[in-house]
Design an enzyme around this catalytic site. Structure first.
Site, mmCIF file in Angstrom:
data_model
loop_
_atom_site.group_PDB
_atom_site.id
_atom_site.type_symbol
_atom_site.label_atom_id
_atom_site.label_comp_id
_atom_site.label_asym_id
_atom_site.label_seq_id
_atom_site.Cartn_x
_atom_site.Cartn_y
_atom_site.Cartn_z
ATOM 1 N N LYS A 1 -4.529 2.863 10.749
ATOM 2 C CA LYS A 1 -4.232 1.756 10.264
ATOM 3 C C LYS A 1 -3.431 0.381 11.206
ATOM 4 O O LYS A 1 -3.638 -0.574 10.897
ATOM 5 C CB LYS A 1 -2.344 2.269 10.172
ATOM 6 C CG LYS A 1 -1.588 2.261 8.740
ATOM 7 C CD LYS A 1 -0.469 2.732 8.893
ATOM 8 C CE LYS A 1 0.024 3.733 8.188
ATOM 9 N NZ LYS A 1 -0.548 4.050 6.801
ATOM 10 N N LYS B 1 0.719 -1.386 0.367
ATOM 11 C CA LYS B 1 -0.060 -0.300 0.362
ATOM 12 C C LYS B 1 1.401 1.452 0.472
ATOM 13 O O LYS B 1 2.055 1.384 0.741
ATOM 14 C CB LYS B 1 -0.869 -0.282 1.311
ATOM 15 C CG LYS B 1 -2.382 0.958 1.476
ATOM 16 C CD LYS B 1 -1.866 2.427 2.104
ATOM 17 C CE LYS B 1 -2.125 3.452 1.738
ATOM 18 N NZ LYS B 1 -2.154 4.807 2.946
ATOM 19 N N GLY C 1 -5.049 10.334 0.114
ATOM 20 C CA GLY C 1 -5.423 11.807 1.191
ATOM 21 C C GLY C 1 -5.250 13.291 1.109
ATOM 22 O O GLY C 1 -6.151 13.631 1.198
ATOM 23 N N ASP D 1 -5.852 2.455 3.600
ATOM 24 C CA ASP D 1 -5.444 1.086 4.197
ATOM 25 C C ASP D 1 -6.731 -0.845 4.374
ATOM 26 O O ASP D 1 -6.414 -1.312 4.814
ATOM 27 C CB ASP D 1 -5.022 1.484 5.863
ATOM 28 C CG ASP D 1 -3.770 2.475 5.882
ATOM 29 O OD1 ASP D 1 -2.788 2.018 5.327
ATOM 30 O OD2 ASP D 1 -3.697 3.414 6.463
ATOM 31 N N GLY E 1 -0.419 8.535 -0.147
ATOM 32 C CA GLY E 1 -0.804 9.548 -1.232
ATOM 33 C C GLY E 1 0.741 10.274 -1.197
ATOM 34 O O GLY E 1 1.013 10.912 -1.894
HETATM 35 N N1 LIG Z 1 3.183 7.274 16.430
HETATM 36 C C1 LIG Z 1 3.012 7.096 15.649
HETATM 37 N N2 LIG Z 1 4.431 6.333 14.784
HETATM 38 C C2 LIG Z 1 4.270 6.725 13.065
HETATM 39 N N3 LIG Z 1 3.488 7.816 12.783
HETATM 40 C C3 LIG Z 1 2.496 8.294 13.806
HETATM 41 C C4 LIG Z 1 2.128 7.901 14.844
HETATM 42 N N4 LIG Z 1 0.996 8.563 15.775
HETATM 43 C C5 LIG Z 1 0.734 9.785 14.609
HETATM 44 N N5 LIG Z 1 0.764 9.271 13.227
HETATM 45 C C6 LIG Z 1 1.215 9.607 12.132
HETATM 46 O O1 LIG Z 1 -0.064 8.852 11.089
HETATM 47 C C7 LIG Z 1 0.475 8.751 9.836
HETATM 48 C C8 LIG Z 1 0.119 7.878 9.281
HETATM 49 O O2 LIG Z 1 -1.744 7.788 8.428
HETATM 50 P P1 LIG Z 1 -1.859 8.566 7.043
HETATM 51 O O3 LIG Z 1 -1.386 10.151 7.701
HETATM 52 O O4 LIG Z 1 -3.128 7.848 7.467
HETATM 53 O O5 LIG Z 1 -0.871 7.814 6.434
HETATM 54 P P2 LIG Z 1 -0.911 7.022 5.179
HETATM 55 O O6 LIG Z 1 -0.907 8.173 4.237
HETATM 56 O O7 LIG Z 1 0.122 6.267 5.235
HETATM 57 O O8 LIG Z 1 -1.702 6.634 4.717
HETATM 58 C C9 LIG Z 1 1.945 9.995 9.628
HETATM 59 O O9 LIG Z 1 2.579 10.554 9.367
HETATM 60 C C10 LIG Z 1 1.939 10.079 11.190
HETATM 61 O O10 LIG Z 1 2.140 11.467 11.044
HETATM 62 C C1 LIG Z 2 -12.138 7.219 4.422
HETATM 63 C C2 LIG Z 2 -10.757 7.397 4.117
HETATM 64 O O1 LIG Z 2 -10.070 8.247 5.050
HETATM 65 N N1 LIG Z 2 -10.680 7.853 2.741
HETATM 66 C C3 LIG Z 2 -9.103 8.807 2.243
HETATM 67 C C4 LIG Z 2 -9.192 7.920 1.344
HETATM 68 C C5 LIG Z 2 -7.547 7.923 0.989
HETATM 69 C C6 LIG Z 2 -6.049 7.063 1.486
HETATM 70 O O2 LIG Z 2 -6.576 6.607 2.417
HETATM 71 O O3 LIG Z 2 -4.735 7.860 1.174
HETATM 72 P P1 LIG Z 2 -3.450 7.829 1.961
HETATM 73 O O4 LIG Z 2 -3.492 6.234 1.972
HETATM 74 O O5 LIG Z 2 -2.878 8.896 1.570
HETATM 75 O O6 LIG Z 2 -3.851 8.792 3.158
HETATM 76 C C7 LIG Z 2 -9.390 9.557 2.568
HETATM 77 O O7 LIG Z 2 -10.266 10.395 1.800
HETATM 78 O O8 LIG Z 2 -7.992 10.462 2.712
#
Ligand SMILES: Nc1ncnc2c1ncn2[C@@H]1O[C@H](COP(=O)(O)OP(=O)(O)O)[C@@H](O)[C@H]1O
Ligand SMILES: CC(=O)N[C@@H](CCC(=O)OP(=O)(O)O)C(=O)O
Length: 306
Positions: A229, A17, A54, A173, A20
């Protein structure tokens, strides 16, 4: 699950995965894809890609002055936002990944998660808060396996449709986890922008077991998307009588790593880098002994909790 343990005729799949956040530089993305390709060639694994986007949703919602709210890393999605989100995920981000695949000499086939009923999608149980957000589950891997057999790399975005053909925004995720389940993948690799799960001091926690996830998500230093996640990963496993028992999915290991450096990713895939590996084994000491893994920071958390 319907299609698990389907025998030796099927490929050994690893689901990757891509956050973004990794799509902003096409050259970095194609370097990351080259690392994945070379790892697949040396291990005999076949890759299935899922990507998010995202940050493009955030950007375009701001441009069009639409709301930009999240709950525990999940986007609250109004019907009026959906066309913008659909364009960002299934159009803009998706095209970027397909194009980077070409640069890395990979033949991609772009897929919607619900194409050929690969996954099924319903309105999320928390839809009263989250709005037009979907919840996905494994359904039919046939088309993905056919594409893999023909040498293509299936590439999934995270916009799905429910049984009525209504469009739903799904966290990428969650798509990755459901696909890993559907394809009986042996590994799931979640590539984001941190060196895995970080502890209160910002150090990588190198090894956790799935039964520790819940208490980790309650720590102050775990927030936002990392909560979503970690919770998504628990869907691959279940507990029985207080002990972790593997669900019918094949996945025995999930890796959370950074996709910002091809070099670090190479190490992470070889099990030697700054990344977090999540295994099913309930006894962390057993695992430490078996794999000689340094898990000092994790033990500190456990001590602090007792
Ligand atoms: N304990 C932690 N360890 C790592 N990342 C964390 C933690 N707590 C919060 N985060 C945040 O979670 C983010 C990852 O989740 P998300 O933004 O949804 O990422 P992705 O784009 O990979 O889905 C990291 O960029 C960080 O800012
Ligand atoms: C429901 C929900 O949270 N959908 C996400 C889908 C995209 C995503 O998950 O993107 P990243 O992996 O870059 O964070 C959103 O709208 O951001």
């Amino acid at each position: 699950m319907k299609y698990c343990n389907h025998g030796a005729d099927y490929p050994d799949v690893t689901v990757f995965k891509l956050s973004g956040k990794l799509l902003q530089s096409e050259s970095l993305l194609s370097e990351i894809l080259l690392v994945i390709k070379s790892w697949c060639q040396s291990t005999g694994q076949q890759a299935v890609l899922v990507h998010g986007g995202g940050l493009y949703c955030d950007h375009w919602c701001n441009v069009f002055q639409l709301p930009n709210n999240k709950r525990n890393g999940m986007r609250v999605t109004d019907p009026q936002q959906l066309p913008v989100i659909a364009g960002a995920l299934a159009g803009y981000a998706h095209t970027k990944v397909l194009s980077a695949c070409k640069q890395a000499m990979i033949d991609p086939v772009g897929m919607t998660p619900t194409t050929a009923d690969t996954l099924s999608c319903q309105l999320h149980p928390d839809h009263t808060v989250l709005g037009r957000v979907g919840n996905v589950s494994a359904n039919d891997p046939t088309l993905t396996f056919q594409l893999l057999a023909q040498g293509f790399w299936p590439v999934f975005h995270s916009l799905a449709t429910d049984q009525n053909g209504e469009c739903l925004n799904v966290n990428a995720d969650d798509i990755a986890v459901a696909l890993a389940d559907c394809l009986s993948a042996s590994k799931l690799v979640l590539l984001s922008d941190t060196n895995g799960l970080l502890d209160a001091k910002g150090q990588t926690i190198r090894a956790i077991t799935v039964d520790q996830i819940k208490s980790l998500t309650e720590q102050q230093w775990v927030s936002k998307g990392m909560i979503a996640k970690l919770l998504a990963i628990t869907e691959l496993f279940s507990t029985e009588g207080g002990k972790v028992a593997q669900r019918s999915s094949n996945v025995s290991e999930v890796i959370i790593a950074s996709g910002l450096s091809p070099h670090l990713l190479k190490d992470a895939l070889q099990g030697s880098g700054q990344a977090t590996t999540i295994k099913m084994m309930a006894n962390v000491h057993q695992w430490q002994q078996a794999e000689q893994v340094e898990i000092k920071s994790l033990m500190n958390i456990k001590e602090a909790q007792t």
